[in-house]
Design an enzyme around this catalytic site. Structure first.
Site, PDB file in Angstrom:
ATOM      1  N   CYS A  23       0.826  -1.207   0.000  1.00  0.00           N
ATOM      2  CA  CYS A  23       0.000   0.000   0.000  1.00  0.00           C
ATOM      3  C   CYS A  23       0.859   1.256   0.000  1.00  0.00           C
ATOM      4  O   CYS A  23       2.013   1.239   0.413  1.00  0.00           O
ATOM      5  CB  CYS A  23      -0.915   0.049   1.226  1.00  0.00           C
ATOM      6  SG  CYS A  23      -2.013  -1.354   1.387  1.00  0.00           S
ATOM      7  N   GLY A  49       0.756   0.156  -5.032  1.00  0.00           N
ATOM      8  CA  GLY A  49      -0.486  -0.605  -5.054  1.00  0.00           C
ATOM      9  C   GLY A  49      -1.319  -0.261  -6.265  1.00  0.00           C
ATOM     10  O   GLY A  49      -1.573   0.912  -6.520  1.00  0.00           O
ATOM     11  N   ASN A 125      -0.671   1.145   5.663  1.00  0.00           N
ATOM     12  CA  ASN A 125       0.306   0.409   4.863  1.00  0.00           C
ATOM     13  C   ASN A 125       1.031  -0.565   5.774  1.00  0.00           C
ATOM     14  O   ASN A 125       1.584  -0.172   6.794  1.00  0.00           O
ATOM     15  CB  ASN A 125       1.314   1.378   4.231  1.00  0.00           C
ATOM     16  CG  ASN A 125       2.533   0.674   3.647  1.00  0.00           C
ATOM     17  OD1 ASN A 125       3.646   1.168   3.752  1.00  0.00           O
ATOM     18  ND2 ASN A 125       2.349  -0.470   3.029  1.00  0.00           N
ATOM     19  N   GLY A 126       1.013  -1.840   5.421  1.00  0.00           N
ATOM     20  CA  GLY A 126       1.728  -2.834   6.206  1.00  0.00           C
ATOM     21  C   GLY A 126       0.850  -4.011   6.556  1.00  0.00           C
ATOM     22  O   GLY A 126      -0.137  -4.311   5.878  1.00  0.00           O
ATOM     23  N   CYS A 275      12.417  -2.027   6.523  1.00  0.00           N
ATOM     24  CA  CYS A 275      12.409  -3.056   5.477  1.00  0.00           C
ATOM     25  C   CYS A 275      13.436  -2.733   4.402  1.00  0.00           C
ATOM     26  O   CYS A 275      13.314  -1.732   3.681  1.00  0.00           O
ATOM     27  CB  CYS A 275      11.020  -3.153   4.854  1.00  0.00           C
ATOM     28  SG  CYS A 275      10.927  -4.297   3.464  1.00  0.00           S
ATOM     29  N   TYR A 281      13.920  -2.823  -4.078  1.00  0.00           N
ATOM     30  CA  TYR A 281      12.923  -2.961  -5.134  1.00  0.00           C
ATOM     31  C   TYR A 281      11.711  -2.041  -5.017  1.00  0.00           C
ATOM     32  O   TYR A 281      11.296  -1.429  -5.993  1.00  0.00           O
ATOM     33  CB  TYR A 281      12.439  -4.412  -5.173  1.00  0.00           C
ATOM     34  CG  TYR A 281      11.304  -4.679  -6.138  1.00  0.00           C
ATOM     35  CD1 TYR A 281      11.537  -4.773  -7.516  1.00  0.00           C
ATOM     36  CD2 TYR A 281      10.004  -4.833  -5.683  1.00  0.00           C
ATOM     37  CE1 TYR A 281      10.494  -5.011  -8.402  1.00  0.00           C
ATOM     38  CE2 TYR A 281       8.958  -5.074  -6.569  1.00  0.00           C
ATOM     39  CZ  TYR A 281       9.212  -5.167  -7.923  1.00  0.00           C
ATOM     40  OH  TYR A 281       8.186  -5.398  -8.792  1.00  0.00           O
ATOM     41  N   SER A 323      13.201  -1.532 -12.455  1.00  0.00           N
ATOM     42  CA  SER A 323      13.761  -1.390 -11.109  1.00  0.00           C
ATOM     43  C   SER A 323      15.219  -1.817 -11.012  1.00  0.00           C
ATOM     44  O   SER A 323      15.885  -1.508 -10.032  1.00  0.00           O
ATOM     45  CB  SER A 323      12.921  -2.193 -10.105  1.00  0.00           C
ATOM     46  OG  SER A 323      12.899  -3.564 -10.460  1.00  0.00           O
ATOM     47  N   ASP A 385      19.309  -8.246 -12.268  1.00  0.00           N
ATOM     48  CA  ASP A 385      17.939  -8.141 -11.782  1.00  0.00           C
ATOM     49  C   ASP A 385      17.983  -7.906 -10.277  1.00  0.00           C
ATOM     50  O   ASP A 385      18.973  -8.239  -9.621  1.00  0.00           O
ATOM     51  CB  ASP A 385      17.143  -9.407 -12.100  1.00  0.00           C
ATOM     52  CG  ASP A 385      15.638  -9.171 -12.140  1.00  0.00           C
ATOM     53  OD1 ASP A 385      15.210  -8.039 -11.877  1.00  0.00           O
ATOM     54  OD2 ASP A 385      14.893 -10.125 -12.441  1.00  0.00           O
ATOM     55  N   ASP A 386      16.906  -7.325  -9.726  1.00  0.00           N
ATOM     56  CA  ASP A 386      16.931  -6.954  -8.313  1.00  0.00           C
ATOM     57  C   ASP A 386      16.672  -8.124  -7.378  1.00  0.00           C
ATOM     58  O   ASP A 386      17.164  -8.156  -6.259  1.00  0.00           O
ATOM     59  CB  ASP A 386      15.919  -5.841  -8.027  1.00  0.00           C
ATOM     60  CG  ASP A 386      14.546  -6.151  -8.594  1.00  0.00           C
ATOM     61  OD1 ASP A 386      13.869  -7.058  -8.077  1.00  0.00           O
ATOM     62  OD2 ASP A 386      14.152  -5.489  -9.567  1.00  0.00           O
ATOM     63  N   CYS A 422       7.567 -13.343   4.048  1.00  0.00           N
ATOM     64  CA  CYS A 422       7.409 -12.080   4.766  1.00  0.00           C
ATOM     65  C   CYS A 422       6.020 -12.040   5.371  1.00  0.00           C
ATOM     66  O   CYS A 422       5.039 -12.336   4.697  1.00  0.00           O
ATOM     67  CB  CYS A 422       7.599 -10.889   3.830  1.00  0.00           C
ATOM     68  SG  CYS A 422       7.318  -9.307   4.647  1.00  0.00           S
ATOM     69  N   CYS A 492      15.279  -4.725   8.574  1.00  0.00           N
ATOM     70  CA  CYS A 492      14.671  -6.054   8.590  1.00  0.00           C
ATOM     71  C   CYS A 492      15.096  -6.758   7.315  1.00  0.00           C
ATOM     72  O   CYS A 492      14.849  -6.264   6.204  1.00  0.00           O
ATOM     73  CB  CYS A 492      13.142  -5.962   8.656  1.00  0.00           C
ATOM     74  SG  CYS A 492      12.328  -7.576   8.490  1.00  0.00           S
ATOM     75  N   CYS A 495      13.363 -11.874   5.057  1.00  0.00           N
ATOM     76  CA  CYS A 495      13.130 -12.687   3.862  1.00  0.00           C
ATOM     77  C   CYS A 495      14.425 -13.283   3.325  1.00  0.00           C
ATOM     78  O   CYS A 495      14.395 -14.261   2.567  1.00  0.00           O
ATOM     79  CB  CYS A 495      12.433 -11.867   2.777  1.00  0.00           C
ATOM     80  SG  CYS A 495      13.284 -10.344   2.327  1.00  0.00           S
TER      81      CYS A 495
END
Length: 564
Positions: A23, A49, A125-126, A275, A281, A323, A385-386, A422, A492, A495
């Site tokens: 979001c 989003g 958001n989250g 994050c 990304y 990206s 690539d990311d 995640c 964080c 992932c």
């Protein structure tokens, strides 16, 4: 009917293949122009989003709220007439990609309810990792819930008066927000609108971003404020950066336009865990976090990647649009191999009800990308690539690039292998969908069809970002915040390394109840980087757990545990 089912399944795989932020949130105090400013701000946050968007507005003279929500992109939802009808002095806005709660209009935001002290509207958001437990507590007290969204849980908690509040007095919004921070865990940046003004706050770990800007007129006089997920929205509205909302911080903009800031108490905010995927990304390249421009951070990621996994025979370096472009430029700058474009992307293809006729993901990729044959033919090509989630998109891209007859294709990823789900607001919540959880680096290379494959290390990723130059105009000087003394990483990276900064049992339990978590027991060769937690959840009724394989001298803590 079978064709429609297959096309729906194809679309769901498309959604799962791309890592998506959930979001974008926005709050605006701009008398007479709040809704219009919010509309343009949402345009800047569209990348966060694309499933739905909404705006709620209010005027200073009365507490009546007007709201318009819809499914689709911002320009598809709002018209000039809609914006005129919404116009007011305060507004909040939201762009959505569903996390907890399905992609339906009922779960779209802003979420609004009537309270004892008037209407309340909220954008979020989250993801609240304890949402299921909190939802059950609210329902046990006789409160009916209308959606599966964790945003409704937040709104209902905010609507409940605190024990010491007088029902006939003014609501203590700040302490209600502090109460939420103590009761809940998760990642959240939230903006609420009440009859008393706008309130914006961020989770105590600072997992999701939030910043504040001042809107000024042509002669430099302040006309209002804007709160947004990213600084790029401030730039779009020509707002001057004021500060980032720190972890656990609360910003209040009252109905007269006065802004107050409340820092987090030490007992609430003990460390930061921003994050790191925002840099890798999610965020727009022209946004800044902690004074670090995202574009520059991605260039540094590319440089570090080149140091760890060089390709001496490379004739050219290209990025997967869009990206990965900055990381590819950084790789090129570090190695001296020229940067060039190898793929042309059709940027006008959005998610649609019309699916490729052959129901093939490869056809979808072919619709989005075309190889530049003249640039690729006979060349040793490094493709940057990311990240890799499932690996299908990149596999098809490699096949597409092979049509241009390059001499070799070398894949370089500007982040570590994504091996862990995640639970903090990103759409990768099962081990099953993560290719790096099931395959070794060599097996992934074979799956992609590349000549070589190299991932950036976890330490290299963090080092690259922290070494990026900071813009002093985008750094918040926290003189009013008592910073916690912590030697832990400010990011964080769960992932990648499985080190979750908060408890995830409630989130996992809710997923097991809906049978959406399917984790297969896997084994990895000793050279696999990072913490590998092996789990088995076949149908939600049985589980196995093994000790983590540690190949990076990191020690698992109580936050890293096998999912049961």
């Amino acid at each position: 009917e079978k064709q429609r089912e297959t096309e729906t399944e194809t679309e769901e795989k498309e959604k799962m293949e791309e890592i998506k932020e959930k979001c974008g949130v926005l709050g605006v105090y701009h008398p007479g122009r709040a809704a219009r400013s919010t509309y343009f701000g949402l345009y800047a946050l569209q990348h966060r989003g694309q499933e739905g968007a909404g705006v709620a507005s209010s005027s200073i003279k009365n507490a009546t709220f007007k709201c318009h929500r819809g499914m689709g992109l911002v320009p598809q939802i709002f018209s000039e007439e809609t914006i005129r009808e919404l116009e007011g002095d305060m507004a909040i806005g939201h762009t959505r990609y569903s996390t907890f709660g399905s992609s339906e209009l009922i779960n779209a935001q802003p979420f609004s309810i009537d309270t004892l002290h008037g209407p309340l509207a909220l954008v979020h958001n989250g993801q609240i990792t304890t949402a299921t437990a909190l939802r059950k507590k609210l329902m046990a007290k006789g409160l009916g819930m209308f959606t599966r969204s964790d945003s409704e849980v937040l709104a209902q908690l905010l609507a409940r008066p605190l024990e010491w509040e007088d029902e006939n007095g003014s609501p203590d919004w700040e302490n209600r927000i502090r109460s939420i921070m103590r009761q809940s865990q998760g990642a959240y940046s939230v903006v609420i609108m009440t009859g008393d003004g706008l309130f914006a706050f961020r989770d105590p770990l600072g997992l999701r971003p939030l910043c504040v800007g001042a809107i000024k007129n042509d002669v430099g006089e302040r006309e209002g404020y804007v709160v947004a997920s990213e600084t790029c929205a401030l730039e779009t509205l020509k707002a001057e950066f004021v500060r980032e909302v720190p972890p656990g911080g609360i910003v209040c903009i009252d109905r007269k336009g006065k802004m107050n800031f409340s820092p987090a108490p030490r007992q609430i905010q003990t460390r930061s865990a921003f994050c790191i995927f925002e840099f890798v990304y999610f965020a727009r390249p022209d946004s800044s976090f902690g004074g670090i421009l995202v574009h520059q951070a991605r260039q540094q990621l590319g440089r570090q990647l080149a140091r760890e996994h060089p390709c001496p025979e490379a004739d050219m370096v290209m990025g997967v649009p869009d990206s990965s472009t900055a990381a590819a430029i950084g790789f090129s700058m570090e190695t001296g191999a020229p940067f060039n474009e190898g793929l042309t992307k059709n940027r006008y293809i959005a998610r649609s009800f019309i699916q490729p006729s052959d129901k093939s993901r490869q056809s979808t990729i072919a619709m989005k990308y075309n190889p530049l044959h003249a640039n690729l033919q006979g060349k040793n090509v490094v493709v940057v690539d990311d990240s890799i989630v499932r690996g299908n998109t990149l596999m098809y891209l490699v096949r597409l690039l092979r049509e241009a007859k390059p001499k070799s294709i070398h894949i370089r990823i500007s982040s570590p292998p994504v091996r862990h789900p995640c639970f903090m607001g990103i759409n990768m919540s099962t081990y099953e969908e993560l290719i790096a959880n099931k395959k070794s680096i060599e097996e992934i290379r074979v799956h992609l069809g590349a000549n070589s494959l190299g991932y950036l290390s976890v330490n290299g990723m963090e080092k690259a970002i922290l070494s990026s130059e900071k813009d002093p105009n985008k750094v918040t000087i926290e003189e009013d915040v008592e910073k916690p003394k912590s030697k832990e990483s400010p990011f964080c990276k769960a992932c990648f390394d499985g080190q979750y900064p908060l408890d995830i049992e409630d989130m996992v339990g809710s997923m097991l109840e809906s049978k959406t978590l399917a984790v297969r027991q896997t084994s990895f060769p000793s050279y696999a980087e990072g913490m590998v937690v092996d789990c088995e959840v076949a149908d939600g009724s049985q589980s196995q757990k093994r000790k983590a394989t540690d190949t990076t001298n990191s020690v698992p803590n109580k936050k890293q545990r096998s999912i049961e």
